[in-house]
Write an enzyme that holds these catalytic residues in place. Structure first.
Site, PDB file in Angstrom:
ATOM      1  N   VAL A   1     -10.604 -13.702  11.082  1.00 46.33           N
ATOM      2  CA  VAL A   1     -10.153 -12.333  10.791  1.00 46.33           C
ATOM      3  C   VAL A   1      -9.650 -11.664  12.080  1.00 46.33           C
ATOM      4  CG1 VAL A   1     -10.790 -10.137   9.729  1.00 46.33           C
ATOM      5  CG2 VAL A   1     -11.894 -12.224   8.960  1.00 46.33           C
TER       6      VAL A   1
ATOM      7  N   HIS B   1       0.266   1.973  16.178  1.00 45.03           N
ATOM      8  CA  HIS B   1       0.151   0.865  17.158  1.00 45.03           C
ATOM      9  C   HIS B   1       1.263   0.934  18.210  1.00 45.03           C
ATOM     10  CE1 HIS B   1      -3.051  -0.846  14.767  1.00 45.03           C
ATOM     11  NE2 HIS B   1      -2.308  -0.706  13.700  1.00 45.03           N
TER      12      HIS B   1
ATOM     13  N   ASP C   1     -23.892 -12.429  17.321  1.00 43.63           N
ATOM     14  CA  ASP C   1     -23.274 -11.305  18.015  1.00 43.63           C
ATOM     15  C   ASP C   1     -23.813 -11.276  19.443  1.00 43.63           C
ATOM     16  OD1 ASP C   1     -21.745  -8.510  16.772  1.00 43.63           O
ATOM     17  OD2 ASP C   1     -22.515  -8.437  18.816  1.00 43.63           O
TER      18      ASP C   1
ATOM     19  N   VAL D   1     -14.920 -11.036  15.744  1.00 50.87           N
ATOM     20  CA  VAL D   1     -15.240 -10.416  17.036  1.00 50.87           C
ATOM     21  C   VAL D   1     -14.191  -9.369  17.397  1.00 50.87           C
ATOM     22  CG1 VAL D   1     -15.183 -10.938  19.524  1.00 50.87           C
ATOM     23  CG2 VAL D   1     -16.549 -12.346  17.971  1.00 50.87           C
ATOM     24  N   LEU D   2     -14.632  -8.301  18.043  1.00 47.18           N
ATOM     25  CA  LEU D   2     -13.672  -7.357  18.622  1.00 47.18           C
ATOM     26  C   LEU D   2     -14.186  -6.884  19.968  1.00 47.18           C
ATOM     27  CD1 LEU D   2     -11.105  -5.573  18.412  1.00 47.18           C
ATOM     28  CD2 LEU D   2     -12.538  -3.807  17.401  1.00 47.18           C
TER      29      LEU D   2
ATOM     30  N   ILE E   1      -7.710 -12.566  14.133  1.00 50.06           N
ATOM     31  CA  ILE E   1      -6.393 -13.084  14.512  1.00 50.06           C
ATOM     32  C   ILE E   1      -5.438 -11.970  14.941  1.00 50.06           C
ATOM     33  CG2 ILE E   1      -5.549 -13.094  12.098  1.00 50.06           C
ATOM     34  CD1 ILE E   1      -4.658 -15.637  14.863  1.00 50.06           C
ATOM     35  N   ASP E   2      -5.646 -10.752  14.403  1.00 47.72           N
ATOM     36  CA  ASP E   2      -4.736  -9.664  14.800  1.00 47.72           C
ATOM     37  C   ASP E   2      -4.909  -9.295  16.272  1.00 47.72           C
ATOM     38  OD1 ASP E   2      -7.250  -8.573  14.343  1.00 47.72           O
ATOM     39  OD2 ASP E   2      -6.458  -6.652  13.647  1.00 47.72           O
TER      40      ASP E   2
ATOM     41  N   LYS F   1       2.228   2.032   7.238  1.00 53.17           N
ATOM     42  CA  LYS F   1       2.645   1.259   8.407  1.00 53.17           C
ATOM     43  C   LYS F   1       3.549   2.087   9.309  1.00 53.17           C
ATOM     44  CE  LYS F   1       1.542  -2.435   8.978  1.00 53.17           C
ATOM     45  NZ  LYS F   1       0.245  -2.927   9.524  1.00 53.17           N
TER      46      LYS F   1
ATOM     47  N   TYR G   1      -0.523   4.669  10.548  1.00 46.89           N
ATOM     48  CA  TYR G   1      -0.820   3.665  11.576  1.00 46.89           C
ATOM     49  C   TYR G   1       0.432   3.546  12.445  1.00 46.89           C
ATOM     50  CZ  TYR G   1      -4.948   1.888   9.035  1.00 46.89           C
ATOM     51  OH  TYR G   1      -6.170   1.758   8.429  1.00 46.89           O
TER      52      TYR G   1
ATOM     53  N   VAL H   1     -16.426  -6.052  10.105  1.00 44.56           N
ATOM     54  CA  VAL H   1     -15.929  -7.237   9.389  1.00 44.56           C
ATOM     55  C   VAL H   1     -17.084  -8.201   9.128  1.00 44.56           C
ATOM     56  CG1 VAL H   1     -14.510  -9.329   9.642  1.00 44.56           C
ATOM     57  CG2 VAL H   1     -13.542  -7.091  10.230  1.00 44.56           C
TER      58      VAL H   1
ATOM     59  N   GLU I   1      -5.090   4.843  13.866  1.00 47.79           N
ATOM     60  CA  GLU I   1      -5.985   3.922  14.591  1.00 47.79           C
ATOM     61  C   GLU I   1      -6.579   4.525  15.857  1.00 47.79           C
ATOM     62  OE1 GLU I   1      -2.721   3.512  14.319  1.00 47.79           O
ATOM     63  OE2 GLU I   1      -1.873   3.136  16.296  1.00 47.79           O
TER      64      GLU I   1
ATOM     65  N   VAL J   1      -4.395 -15.047   8.485  1.00 49.29           N
ATOM     66  CA  VAL J   1      -3.512 -13.970   8.031  1.00 49.29           C
ATOM     67  C   VAL J   1      -3.913 -12.674   8.749  1.00 49.29           C
ATOM     68  CG1 VAL J   1      -2.835 -12.578   6.032  1.00 49.29           C
ATOM     69  CG2 VAL J   1      -3.126 -15.055   5.787  1.00 49.29           C
TER      70      VAL J   1
ATOM     71  N   ARG K   1       0.843  -1.192   0.000  1.00 46.61           N
ATOM     72  CA  ARG K   1       0.000   0.000   0.000  1.00 46.61           C
ATOM     73  C   ARG K   1       0.884   1.250   0.000  1.00 46.61           C
ATOM     74  NH1 ARG K   1      -3.549  -1.286   5.179  1.00 46.61           N
ATOM     75  NH2 ARG K   1      -1.574  -2.229   5.744  1.00 46.61           N
TER      76      ARG K   1
ATOM     77  N   SER L   1     -25.008 -14.474  20.612  1.00 49.44           N
ATOM     78  CA  SER L   1     -23.777 -15.248  20.823  1.00 49.44           C
ATOM     79  C   SER L   1     -23.709 -15.769  22.254  1.00 49.44           C
ATOM     80  CB  SER L   1     -22.576 -14.344  20.526  1.00 49.44           C
ATOM     81  OG  SER L   1     -21.388 -15.016  20.808  1.00 49.44           O
TER      82      SER L   1
HETATM   83  P1  NAD Z   1     -16.304  -4.162  15.282  1.00 51.54           P
HETATM   84  O1  NAD Z   1     -16.107  -3.513  16.593  1.00 51.54           O
HETATM   85  O2  NAD Z   1     -16.947  -3.401  14.177  1.00 51.54           O
HETATM   86  O3  NAD Z   1     -17.168  -5.504  15.477  1.00 51.54           O
HETATM   87  C1  NAD Z   1     -16.902  -6.429  16.470  1.00 51.54           C
HETATM   88  C2  NAD Z   1     -18.196  -7.117  16.844  1.00 51.54           C
HETATM   89  O4  NAD Z   1     -17.882  -8.183  17.740  1.00 51.54           O
HETATM   90  C3  NAD Z   1     -19.189  -6.204  17.567  1.00 51.54           C
HETATM   91  O5  NAD Z   1     -20.423  -6.169  16.871  1.00 51.54           O
HETATM   92  C4  NAD Z   1     -19.321  -6.845  18.937  1.00 51.54           C
HETATM   93  O6  NAD Z   1     -20.626  -6.734  19.492  1.00 51.54           O
HETATM   94  C5  NAD Z   1     -18.998  -8.291  18.600  1.00 51.54           C
HETATM   95  N1  NAD Z   1     -18.666  -9.131  19.750  1.00 51.54           N
HETATM   96  C6  NAD Z   1     -17.971  -8.827  20.870  1.00 51.54           C
HETATM   97  N2  NAD Z   1     -17.921  -9.903  21.680  1.00 51.54           N
HETATM   98  C7  NAD Z   1     -18.601 -10.901  21.051  1.00 51.54           C
HETATM   99  C8  NAD Z   1     -18.902 -12.249  21.375  1.00 51.54           C
HETATM  100  N3  NAD Z   1     -18.513 -12.800  22.531  1.00 51.54           N
HETATM  101  N4  NAD Z   1     -19.612 -12.975  20.483  1.00 51.54           N
HETATM  102  C9  NAD Z   1     -20.021 -12.439  19.322  1.00 51.54           C
HETATM  103  N5  NAD Z   1     -19.773 -11.172  18.967  1.00 51.54           N
HETATM  104  C10 NAD Z   1     -19.070 -10.412  19.826  1.00 51.54           C
HETATM  105  O7  NAD Z   1     -14.869  -4.698  14.841  1.00 51.54           O
HETATM  106  P2  NAD Z   1     -14.412  -5.028  13.349  1.00 51.54           P
HETATM  107  O8  NAD Z   1     -13.914  -3.791  12.712  1.00 51.54           O
HETATM  108  O9  NAD Z   1     -15.478  -5.805  12.682  1.00 51.54           O
HETATM  109  O10 NAD Z   1     -13.134  -5.949  13.611  1.00 51.54           O
HETATM  110  C11 NAD Z   1     -13.237  -7.313  13.974  1.00 51.54           C
HETATM  111  C12 NAD Z   1     -11.837  -7.887  14.116  1.00 51.54           C
HETATM  112  O11 NAD Z   1     -11.222  -7.974  12.837  1.00 51.54           O
HETATM  113  C13 NAD Z   1     -10.894  -7.029  14.963  1.00 51.54           C
HETATM  114  O12 NAD Z   1     -10.082  -7.875  15.750  1.00 51.54           O
HETATM  115  C14 NAD Z   1     -10.059  -6.322  13.923  1.00 51.54           C
HETATM  116  O13 NAD Z   1      -8.809  -5.899  14.442  1.00 51.54           O
HETATM  117  C15 NAD Z   1      -9.909  -7.450  12.951  1.00 51.54           C
HETATM  118  N6  NAD Z   1      -9.357  -7.105  11.627  1.00 51.54           N
HETATM  119  C16 NAD Z   1      -8.457  -7.978  11.103  1.00 51.54           C
HETATM  120  C17 NAD Z   1      -7.924  -7.777   9.846  1.00 51.54           C
HETATM  121  C18 NAD Z   1      -7.003  -8.796   9.274  1.00 51.54           C
HETATM  122  O14 NAD Z   1      -6.355  -8.514   8.271  1.00 51.54           O
HETATM  123  N7  NAD Z   1      -6.917 -10.000   9.827  1.00 51.54           N
HETATM  124  C19 NAD Z   1      -8.265  -6.624   9.117  1.00 51.54           C
HETATM  125  C20 NAD Z   1      -9.193  -5.727   9.670  1.00 51.54           C
HETATM  126  C21 NAD Z   1      -9.747  -5.982  10.941  1.00 51.54           C
END
Ligand code: NAD
Length: 363
Positions: free
Chosen positions: A266, A96, A197, A238-239, A268-269, A75, A94, A178, A118, A298, A15, A219
């Site tokens: 997803v 972190h 959720d 989940v986040l 995993i980060d 980055k 970004y 996500v 972020e 990933v 990027r 959930s």
């Molecule tokens: P978000 O805050 O928009 O959504 C997270 C959702 O998880 C919320 O709706 C929340 O209510 C729900 N949640 C919390 N606890 C829960 C549970 N016990 N059961 C079910 N749902 C639950 O976050 P997001 O932007 O969608 O990000 C999700 C994850 O994806 C984050 O960890 C983010 O860092 C990660 N991410 C990873 C990549 C990658 O390349 N791997 C890229 C972007 C984002």
């Protein structure tokens, strides 16, 4: 203001912090944009694209850093870039920092004003992270469907089914950015989609968006176990802000899935939500198999689609960067609380409460 765009040097980072369209926005406002030679090539933007938009192409990274008032990146700076830091430089990228005490100290020591994408926060959302979640969510369904193919080690099913053959089942845990974007693509592929959720209001919103195209479930361990068992493709989305992801999918649940099913975690980060995923994978070697299930973990999924990701990211970063360059950093921050929350380091101090607390600085 002179705005500098160095080429990203992190491994496999294709990027770039500005597009030619972004250059035009700065130039039209009377600013100068320096772009390091070949900075955009990984995202499909040539030097000529940038110079046609009004940028000056600069041969060496060190000159971009030295001549710019504000450096925009994607980055966090790597060790070799710390030497470019200097008093008064504005860095917008970004960062972190909570995970990077050495970078934090280097920025403090050199008097850089560091603004992190972020931590720019608007109404409890993170607008400069959202586009990457949108990309990763959409990719999750696309990638999962690909690994379900026999040639990729999967069960050999087509998510849409065909007339006379049932559709594949996609379970998405987490219905935020996500999860919603994963659901959009999974629904588009014709799959039978279930989203879980913890937040009932979120499920109501999803119900309003998708109607009867998806099932929603609250959930809890019982519903998760059921939905995981059923899933041909399981997506972790989940986040819990600021916390490690909870291990919601246990090894015993994974064992109940059909051989050749696929998990794309997803989250995993943040450590991931699946107990059988014990490591981050890479785009070069994205999957591993455990209990006959394909696991994909990933951590930088948007890196696989740098052109889309670059445009999506710069769509949201450039308006904030323009406020900084038009008003100067002090005025821009004092007039905009949203941007102010992005400031992590200024005048030799950590100015973000959570980062100061995590790294043991006074706040
Ligand atoms: P978000 O805050 O928009 O959504 C997270 C959702 O998880 C919320 O709706 C929340 O209510 C729900 N949640 C919390 N606890 C829960 C549970 N016990 N059961 C079910 N749902 C639950 O976050 P997001 O932007 O969608 O990000 C999700 C994850 O994806 C984050 O960890 C983010 O860092 C990660 N991410 C990873 C990549 C990658 O390349 N791997 C890229 C972007 C984002």
């Amino acid at each position: 203001m002179i705005v500098g765009i160095p080429r990203e040097i992190k491994n496999n980072e294709n990027r770039v912090a500005i597009t030619p369209a972004g250059v035009t926005s700065f130039v039209d406002s009377g600013h100068t944009v320096l772009v390091e030679k070949e900075a955009g090539i990984g995202s499909g933007f040539t030097n000529e694209d940038y110079s046609n938009a009004g940028a000056i192409i600069v041969e060496l990274a060190k000159d971009v850093w030295a001549q710019s008032d504000m450096v925009m990146k994607v980055k966090e700076p790597l060790r070799s870039e710390y030497d470019y830091f200097r008093e008064g430089l504005i860095l917008f990228t970004y960062l972190h920092l909570a995970a990077d005490p050495k970078l934090t100290q280097a920025l403090i020591d050199k008097g850089v004003t560091a603004i992190a994408y972020e931590t720019v926060e608007l109404n409890n959302t993170l607008p400069l992270l959202t586009p990457m979640s949108e990309v990763a969510g959409r990719m999750a369904a696309q990638i999962g469907s690909q690994f379900l193919q026999k040639s990729h080690g999967g069960q050999g099913i087509l998510l849409s089914g065909v007339p006379g053959v049932s559709r594949g089942k996609v379970t998405i845990i987490g219905g935020g950015i996500v999860g919603t974007n994963a659901a959009k693509i999974a629904v588009g592929l014709g799959a039978d989609v279930t989203v879980l959720d913890l937040n009932a209001n979120r499920l109501r919103q999803l119900d309003d968006i998708f109607g009867n195209q998806i099932k929603t479930l609250i959930s809890n361990p019982y519903n998760i176990a059921d939905a995981v068992k059923d899933a041909d493709l399981l997506i972790g989305a989940v986040l819990i802000p600021g916390a490690k992801a909870p291990k919601l999918v246990t090894e015993d649940m994974v064992k109940t899935m059909k051989p050749g099913s696929v998990i794309v975690d997803v989250a995993i980060d943040q450590g991931g939500i699946v107990e059988t995923i014990d490591h981050v994978t890479t785009h070069d070697n994205p999957t591993f198999e455990k209990h006959n299930i394909i696991h994909y973990s990933v951590a930088n999924m948007p890196g696989a689609v740098p052109r889309t990701s670059t445009i999506a990211l710069t769509n949201v970063t450039v308006p904030y960067a323009l406020q900084i360059s038009n008003k100067g950093v002090c005025k821009a921050i004092s007039e905009n609380e949203v941007l102010k929350r992005g400031v992590n380091i200024a005048k030799g101090y950590v100015t973000h409460k959570a980062i100061a607390k995590d790294l043991g600085y006074n706040y």
